[in-house]
Structure formats: structure tokens, C-alpha cells
Design an enzyme around this catalytic site. Structure first.
Site, PDB file in Angstrom:
ATOM      1  N   VAL A  41       0.819  -1.330   0.287  1.00 20.96           N
ATOM      2  CA  VAL A  41      -0.024   0.306  -0.157  1.00 20.96           C
ATOM      3  C   VAL A  41       1.367   1.750  -0.209  1.00 20.96           C
ATOM      4  O   VAL A  41       2.017   1.638   1.090  1.00 20.96           O
ATOM      5  CB  VAL A  41      -1.078  -0.031   1.593  1.00 20.96           C
ATOM      6  CG1 VAL A  41      -1.596   1.071   1.336  1.00 20.96           C
ATOM      7  CG2 VAL A  41      -1.875  -1.385   1.100  1.00 20.96           C
ATOM      8  N   GLY A 127      18.334   0.591  13.423  1.00 25.45           N
ATOM      9  CA  GLY A 127      18.184  -0.655  12.429  1.00 25.45           C
ATOM     10  C   GLY A 127      18.728  -1.893  12.240  1.00 25.45           C
ATOM     11  O   GLY A 127      17.886  -2.394  12.632  1.00 25.45           O
ATOM     12  N   ILE A 129      20.993  -3.581  13.573  1.00 21.06           N
ATOM     13  CA  ILE A 129      21.751  -3.940  14.466  1.00 21.06           C
ATOM     14  C   ILE A 129      20.793  -4.766  15.346  1.00 21.06           C
ATOM     15  O   ILE A 129      19.827  -4.229  15.774  1.00 21.06           O
ATOM     16  CB  ILE A 129      22.052  -2.974  15.882  1.00 21.06           C
ATOM     17  CG1 ILE A 129      23.464  -2.030  14.939  1.00 21.06           C
ATOM     18  CG2 ILE A 129      22.961  -3.877  17.388  1.00 21.06           C
ATOM     19  CD1 ILE A 129      23.961  -1.135  15.841  1.00 21.06           C
ATOM     20  N   GLY A 180      20.191  11.534   3.253  1.00 23.93           N
ATOM     21  CA  GLY A 180      19.218  11.099   3.297  1.00 23.93           C
ATOM     22  C   GLY A 180      19.828  10.460   4.724  1.00 23.93           C
ATOM     23  O   GLY A 180      18.824   9.344   5.219  1.00 23.93           O
ATOM     24  N   ASP A 194      13.643  11.291  18.422  1.00 28.46           N
ATOM     25  CA  ASP A 194      14.390   9.645  17.936  1.00 28.46           C
ATOM     26  C   ASP A 194      14.905   8.854  19.051  1.00 28.46           C
ATOM     27  O   ASP A 194      14.661   8.242  18.977  1.00 28.46           O
ATOM     28  CB  ASP A 194      14.902  10.049  16.193  1.00 28.46           C
ATOM     29  CG  ASP A 194      15.185   9.219  15.314  1.00 28.46           C
ATOM     30  OD1 ASP A 194      14.454   8.681  14.957  1.00 28.46           O
ATOM     31  OD2 ASP A 194      16.041   8.308  15.650  1.00 28.46           O
ATOM     32  N   LYS A 198      13.176   5.326  21.394  1.00 27.54           N
ATOM     33  CA  LYS A 198      14.546   3.838  20.790  1.00 27.54           C
ATOM     34  C   LYS A 198      14.575   3.462  22.155  1.00 27.54           C
ATOM     35  O   LYS A 198      14.514   2.678  22.445  1.00 27.54           O
ATOM     36  CB  LYS A 198      15.194   4.096  19.678  1.00 27.54           C
ATOM     37  CG  LYS A 198      15.304   4.362  18.628  1.00 27.54           C
ATOM     38  CD  LYS A 198      16.872   4.975  17.308  1.00 27.54           C
ATOM     39  CE  LYS A 198      16.095   5.345  15.839  1.00 27.54           C
ATOM     40  NZ  LYS A 198      16.839   5.812  15.371  1.00 27.54           N
TER      41      LYS A 198
HETATM   42  N1  HSE Z   1      16.858   9.600  11.303  1.00 30.42           N
HETATM   43  C1  HSE Z   1      17.545   8.573  12.172  1.00 30.42           C
HETATM   44  C2  HSE Z   1      18.903   8.169  12.250  1.00 30.42           C
HETATM   45  C3  HSE Z   1      17.427   7.804  10.786  1.00 30.42           C
HETATM   46  O1  HSE Z   1      19.569   9.492  11.503  1.00 30.42           O
HETATM   47  O2  HSE Z   1      19.351   7.261  13.131  1.00 30.42           O
HETATM   48  C4  HSE Z   1      17.010   5.467  11.968  1.00 30.42           C
HETATM   49  O3  HSE Z   1      16.139   5.419  12.619  1.00 30.42           O
END
Ligand code: HSE
Length: 420
Positions: A41, A127, A129, A180, A194, A198
Site C-alpha cells: 500500500v 536499524g 543491529i 538521506g 528519535d 528508541k
Molecule cells: N534518522 C534516524 C537516524 C534514522 O539518523 O538514526 C534511523 O532511525
């Protein structure tokens, strides 16, 4: 055969399809069954994507399709994915997500909704790990004494360039975005949110702590100045944004902020966009996990690992690692109860008596100075750069307020915590 539906077919979603195709033989052998992505989707159907699955712009095409066994949620955001994942679980579909913000807010509700239905999220933290598996399965015998993680690649990349190549903050932020690494809204990266999302996920697995982002101390890297970098270099520190969980006397501190770390520590050597997490268990001692924290194949590697795991054993482990609540659990420390060492940058008038007044105020709060240097700022003022021995967050914050109230500082003092 198990059929997979992918909601959000961007970079990671396309990598999931590609890995399932490229490594089909070994994945089928490991899973014991063929794993086939069949539909996806997307928001915008006219955008070109490199996948051969059937695409639609309606989530119900996956959620209402009884032939889909596993839903992979890669949409981003909080409330819309919450509704989508909830419906998928209620329909009995296994779910795999990489969505850390969703879990930071809704992990306990989703655990309840999931019940015996598998719900996995290895890709949400660091990611590629396998830190969720390591904490939940591999270290299950231990009380976790601390977790210290470089879990935001964007900030690590920026701080590395700021400290090792003297590149200014704005220039390097733009570069990280162009490469990116950054989130759609880079405030999530540089503001520490962020990393906090986590850390909260890790804290649930380590301690069973049900905290939300607003309950913990979160500071970003936006206010780091060249003077702080020169102090770090002078005293042989590296500068990192860390997510920290630390236990003491029945409480656990959870915090995200920039940290000065002695260069000799292993985690200080983790540069560029890489992630690393140090976990100390009471029986195992320190364990260290290092690898790429973002990127299509990196994140998809963790997503596919979860899919294989679901195929092998269904609901193998409780989602957040606890089959029943701890009888005597740890309590979350109040933000003011944090104990650590501090670095302060104080912009002051360069005249007799200022230093003695400042040190008197610190002394009154039982804050002991470890190192201090004075750097000229302009003709009449200077930056005092100092580090302290361990003290209470509340005391240092109060001392900074007194500095301001008594007009001893010419601008808002800067403070960076030290971990050593
Ligand atoms: N923006 C995040 C980082 C991407 O820079 O680690 C991965 O969660």
C-alpha cells in the site's frame, strides 16, 4: 507459503521485497516455508517503485485480505499506523514494524491487543543491529545495569564532523539531510526525540518501564558551540548524543542528551553515521553492539529477520520481553534526580570577584569543580569552561538559575553532561 503485505513501500519496503527475492533460498531454508511479498500500500500510486508486488492506495486491501499472514508496517507517524496495526492484529495477522515513534507511545496497548499474535519490531531501534533480540533473548538472565546507545546516526554524523573537521552545525545538518540520514523532520534527530523513542523501547524490554517521551529528560544537539568543542578537545573527550538508561537504588534514569565521553571509551570511537549500544548486565558484564542504524537494506535486514522468526515459531517471546509484571520493579527517576558529572560554559564579565562568586554558589550546592579553563570572549568578557564531579541535576539547574538571577552570566549558560 506465508504471504506478506507491506504498508508503506518506500526505500525500506522495496528493500524488503528485494531481500526476500535475492536471498530466497537461504531465507526459505531458515524459515522452513516460503515467504512471499504479495501486495503493498502506498500514498501515491503514480510514483515509480522497483517492486513486482500488487500496489494499492487503500490499506484495507491488505487488512481485509484474509490470505495475508504477515503485515509489515513501514508508514511512519503515530496515530494512523496505530489504527492500521491495531486492525491488523485484531484480524489475527502477525505484524512487523520499524516504527519507533508508534512504539514510543503505544507499545503497551499494542502488546495487549496482540495477545498471542506475533508483533515484532527489531528494525525500530538501531536499524540493522539486533539489539532487541540481544536484550530480550540473549541477555534474559541478567538485571540490566545500564544501556548507553548512539542510536541516532544523524546526530553522530554531525557531531563527528563538528568535532573532527570543525564543520559548522548548519552546514553539516544540511549535508546529513542531503545524504538521506535525517528524519523527514530533522528536529526529531537534532532535538533528541528519535533517540528517545528508541531508548523507551529498550527500557521496556530491559526494565518493564512504561514511560512516554514526555516523562524523560530529552535534550538535543542544537546548542553545542565551538567553545564546547574546544573544551572537549582540550580535556580529551569525545562528544556524542547518547540514550542512557542507568539503574541505582531501585530507580532507573532514562535520558537523552549530548554527552562528553573520555576518548578511551569504546563507544567514543563510534564515528560517522554508525550506531552502537553498550549494555551492562549484572552477570554478563559489558556487551557492545555496533552497526549501521539506518538505510534501506540495513533496516530491511531486521524486518526480514522478524518475518523469518514469525514463520519459524509464531509467538515465540512476549512482545516486550516479560510474561508477567515484575513483582518489585524499578521506578523511573524524576528528571531532577539524575546524578552525573557536568560541563558548564559560562559567559562572564572578565573582572575581579566574578569567579569567586560563581564558585561560592556552586560550593553552596555541594557541587565540586574538577577542571576549569578561561578563554577570552571579547575585550571585556570571557568564557569559563568547567567540569564538575558527580552531582545532582536539580542542584546544578538551581545553581545556573542563581547565576542568572545575580547577573553573573552575560548569556544563558550551556551545560553538557559527562559520562565516565
Ligand atoms: N534518522 C534516524 C537516524 C534514522 O539518523 O538514526 C534511523 O532511525
Amino acid at each position: 507459503m506465508l504471504k506478506i503485505g507491506i504498508i508503506g513501500v518506500g526505500t525500506v519496503g522495496q528493500s524488503v521485497c528485494q531481500i526476500l527475492e535475492d536471498n530466497k533460498d537461504i531465507i526459505t531454508a531458515r524459515a522452513g516455508v516460503e515467504l512471499v511479498p504479495v501486495s503493498g500500500v502506498v500514498n501515491n500510486l503514480s510514483k515509480k517503485r522497483d517492486v513486482s508486488i500488487k500496489l494499492s492506495d487503500n490499506v484495507d486491501d491488505i487488512l481485509d485480505d484474509d490470505s495475508i499472514d504477515i503485515v509489515v508496517e513501514l508508514m511512519g507517524g503515530v496515530e494512523i499506523p496505530y489504527a492500521v496495526v491495531k486492525k491488523a492484529l485484531e484480524k489475527g495477522k502477525a505484524v512487523v514494524t520499524a516504527n519507533k515513534a508508534l512504539l514510543a507511545y503505544h507499545r503497551y496497548e499494542l502488546q495487549d491487543i496482540a495477545g498471542e499474535t506475533p508483533f515484532e519490531f527489531e528494525a525500530a531501534v538501531a536499524g540493522g543491529i539486533p539489539i532487541i533480540t540481544a536484550l530480550r533473548e540473549g541477555l534474559g538472565a541478567n538485571h540490566i545495569e545500564s544501556i548507553k546507545g548512539i542510536i541516532n546516526g544523524t546526530c553522530n554524523y554531525m557531531l563527528d564532523k563538528m568535532i573532527n573537521e570543525d564543520i559548522p552545525y548548519d552546514v553539516i545538518l544540511k549535508e546529513a539531510q542531503d545524504l538521506g540520514y535525517a528524519e523527514a523532520d530533522p528536529e526529531f534527530d537534532v532535538g533528541g526525540y528519535d533517540a528517545a523513542h528508541k531508548l523507551l523501547i529498550l527500557a521496556s524490554i530491559a526494565y518493564g518501564i512504561d514511560a512516554k517521551p514526555e516523562d524523560i529528560l530529552i535534550e538535543g544537539i542544537q546548542n553545542i558551540a565551538p567553545a564546547d568543542i574546544s573544551f572537549a578537545k582540550e580535556f580529551d573527550y569525545s562528544l556524542k548524543l547518547l540514550g542512557i538508561a542507568k539503574t541505582r537504588d531501585g530507580i532507573v534514569e532514562l535520558r537523552v542528551h549530548p554527552v562528553l565521553i573520555p576518548n578511551k571509551e569504546m563507544i567514543a570511537k563510534v564515528d560517522g553515521v554508525m550506531n552502537a549500544v553498550s549494555v551492562v548486565g549484572d552477570k554478563v558484564g559489558e556487551t557492545l553492539y555496533y552497526g549501521a542504524g539506518a538505510g534501506g537494506d540495513v533496516t530491511a535486514s531486521a524486518v526480514v529477520a522478524n518475518i523469518i522468526d514469525i514463520a519459524r515459531k509464531g509467538k515465540g517471546s512476549p512482545m516486550l520481553g516479560f510474561k508477567k509484571p515484575l513483582e518489585v520493579g524499578l521506578k523511573l527517576a524524576a528528571k531532577g534526580d539524575i546524578q552525573t558529572k557536568y560541563y558548564l560554559r559560562l559567559h562572564v564579565e572578565d573582572k575581579a570577584g566574578v569567579l569567586s562568586k560563581l564558585t561560592m554558589i556552586l560550593g553552596d550546592k555541594n557541587i565540586s569543580i574538577k577542571n576549569m579553563v578561561q578563554k577570552p570572549y571579547d575585550e571585556n568578557s570571557a568564557n569559563l569552561l568547567l567540569s564538575t564531579h558527580t552531582c545532582n541535576e536539580k542542584d546544578i539547574k538551581e545553581a545556573l538559575e542563581v547565576f542568572k538571577k545575580e547577573n553573573l552570566v552575560l548569556s544563558t549558560p550551556a551545560m553538557i553532561r559527562i559520562e565516565e
